[in-house]
Design a protein around this motif. Structure first.
Motif, short mmCIF file in Angstrom:
data_model
loop_
_atom_site.label_atom_id
_atom_site.label_comp_id
_atom_site.label_asym_id
_atom_site.label_seq_id
_atom_site.Cartn_x
_atom_site.Cartn_y
_atom_site.Cartn_z
N GLN A 136 0.72 -1.09 0.09
CA GLN A 136 0.08 0.04 0.05
C GLN A 136 0.83 1.17 0.13
O GLN A 136 1.71 1.21 0.62
N VAL A 137 0.53 2.05 -0.73
CA VAL A 137 1.29 3.58 -0.72
C VAL A 137 1.04 4.28 0.52
O VAL A 137 -0.20 4.56 1.32
N GLN A 138 2.18 4.61 1.02
CA GLN A 138 2.20 5.46 2.34
C GLN A 138 2.81 6.80 2.00
O GLN A 138 3.74 7.07 1.29
N LEU A 139 2.04 7.72 2.76
CA LEU A 139 2.66 9.33 2.43
C LEU A 139 2.64 9.85 3.89
O LEU A 139 1.75 9.56 4.74
N GLU A 140 3.54 10.75 4.07
CA GLU A 140 3.85 11.29 5.30
C GLU A 140 4.28 12.95 4.99
O GLU A 140 5.37 13.15 4.51
N GLU A 141 3.35 13.68 5.81
CA GLU A 141 3.58 15.21 5.55
C GLU A 141 4.50 15.63 6.69
O GLU A 141 4.49 15.17 7.81
N SER A 142 5.17 16.95 6.29
CA SER A 142 6.02 17.40 7.42
C SER A 142 6.25 18.96 7.00
O SER A 142 5.86 19.22 5.59
N GLY A 143 6.63 19.80 8.03
CA GLY A 143 6.84 21.03 7.79
C GLY A 143 5.96 22.23 8.02
O GLY A 143 6.27 23.41 7.93
N GLY A 144 4.76 21.68 8.51
CA GLY A 144 3.90 22.72 9.14
C GLY A 144 4.28 23.36 10.36
O GLY A 144 5.29 22.90 10.99
N GLY A 145 3.42 24.18 10.60
CA GLY A 145 3.75 25.12 11.91
C GLY A 145 3.14 26.34 12.01
O GLY A 145 2.24 26.79 11.48
N LEU A 146 3.63 27.25 12.78
CA LEU A 146 2.97 28.54 13.13
C LEU A 146 3.97 29.70 12.40
O LEU A 146 5.17 29.77 12.54
N VAL A 147 3.35 30.45 11.64
CA VAL A 147 4.12 31.53 10.60
C VAL A 147 3.28 32.72 10.78
O VAL A 147 2.15 32.97 10.89
N GLN A 148 4.01 33.95 10.76
CA GLN A 148 3.17 35.24 10.74
C GLN A 148 2.75 35.59 9.25
O GLN A 148 3.23 35.08 8.34
N PRO A 149 1.67 36.51 9.09
CA PRO A 149 1.03 37.07 8.03
C PRO A 149 2.39 37.49 7.15
O PRO A 149 3.20 38.16 7.67
N GLY A 150 2.27 37.10 5.82
CA GLY A 150 3.36 37.52 4.79
C GLY A 150 4.74 36.49 5.00
O GLY A 150 5.38 36.54 4.10
N GLY A 151 4.56 35.46 5.95
CA GLY A 151 5.77 34.57 5.87
C GLY A 151 5.58 33.48 4.90
O GLY A 151 4.71 33.47 4.13
N SER A 152 6.60 32.45 4.99
CA SER A 152 6.64 31.48 3.94
C SER A 152 6.88 30.18 4.75
O SER A 152 7.33 30.10 5.87
N LEU A 153 6.38 29.01 4.17
CA LEU A 153 6.72 27.75 4.72
C LEU A 153 6.81 26.75 3.78
O LEU A 153 5.88 27.18 2.25
N ARG A 154 7.52 25.72 3.60
CA ARG A 154 7.65 24.74 2.46
C ARG A 154 7.30 23.31 3.38
O ARG A 154 7.74 22.83 4.12
N LEU A 155 6.09 22.75 2.79
CA LEU A 155 5.62 21.39 3.24
C LEU A 155 6.21 20.47 2.47
O LEU A 155 6.56 20.45 1.20
N SER A 156 6.39 19.37 3.00
CA SER A 156 7.12 18.00 2.31
C SER A 156 6.15 16.96 2.48
O SER A 156 5.52 16.56 3.74
N CYS A 157 6.34 16.07 1.48
CA CYS A 157 5.42 14.78 1.55
C CYS A 157 6.49 13.54 1.15
O CYS A 157 6.94 13.61 -0.21
N ARG A 158 6.66 12.74 2.23
CA ARG A 158 7.43 11.55 1.59
C ARG A 158 6.74 10.38 1.29
O ARG A 158 5.78 10.11 1.78
N THR A 159 7.00 9.96 0.15
CA THR A 159 6.41 8.81 -0.56
C THR A 159 6.92 7.55 -0.47
O THR A 159 8.18 7.40 -0.40
N SER A 160 6.21 6.33 -0.71
CA SER A 160 6.75 5.12 -0.56
C SER A 160 6.77 4.55 -2.16
O SER A 160 5.70 4.59 -2.75
N GLY A 161 8.02 3.82 -2.64
CA GLY A 161 8.01 3.39 -3.75
C GLY A 161 8.28 4.35 -4.78
O GLY A 161 8.48 5.52 -4.71
N ASN A 162 8.30 3.84 -6.16
CA ASN A 162 8.35 4.69 -7.36
C ASN A 162 6.91 4.88 -7.77
O ASN A 162 6.14 4.10 -8.68
N ILE A 163 6.31 6.17 -7.32
CA ILE A 163 4.71 6.21 -7.75
C ILE A 163 4.61 7.26 -8.60
O ILE A 163 3.36 7.50 -9.20
N PHE A 164 5.49 8.24 -8.82
CA PHE A 164 5.24 9.57 -9.24
C PHE A 164 5.01 9.25 -11.02
O PHE A 164 4.06 10.16 -11.74
N ASP A 165 5.28 8.07 -11.46
CA ASP A 165 4.92 8.00 -13.05
C ASP A 165 3.57 7.46 -13.23
O ASP A 165 2.95 7.60 -14.41
#
Length: 115
Positions: free
Chosen positions: A1-30
């Motif tokens: 089964q495909v497994q997905l795990e997000e990270s990178g969230g948090g508290l940020v002030q208006p106007g700020g930036s964040l980068r979220l990441s998603c780790r994937t299992s196997g070769n699924i992008f194709d």
């Protein structure tokens, strides 16, 4: 089964930036479309950005950019100029390009935009 795990969230002030990441299992992008969704309290889950398999590895949706790192098998969401209305739980999604029932979600990561 495909497994997905997000990270990178948090508290940020208006106007700020964040980068979220998603780790994937196997070769699924194709064979899987990859998408970022979000859901705020009392609201329906909504699509933020989506990358169709076999096409571009980057999609720009206003202040947000979704991208795939094929070698690292990572899916990202770059969020700039964040505003309070962007506060939500953000989810990574993988949808098979041919099999509708092959649909997988991560556990979500909280993004809070506040002063």
């Amino acid at each position: 089964q495909v497994q997905l795990e997000e990270s990178g969230g948090g508290l940020v002030q208006p106007g700020g930036s964040l980068r979220l990441s998603c780790r994937t299992s196997g070769n699924i992008f194709d064979t899987f479309h990859m998408g970022w969704y979000r859901q705020a309290p009392g609201k329906q889950r909504e699509l933020v950005a989506r990358i169709i398999s076999g096409r571009s590895t980057e999609v720009v949706e206003g202040r947000f950019t979704a991208s795939k790192d094929m070698a690292k098998r990572m899916f990202y969401l770059q969020m700039n100029s964040l505003q309070p209305e962007d506060t939500a739980v953000y989810y990574c999604n993988a949808q098979h390009n041919l099999v509708d029932s092959a649909n997988f979600w991560g556990q979500g990561t909280q993004v809070t935009v506040s002063s």
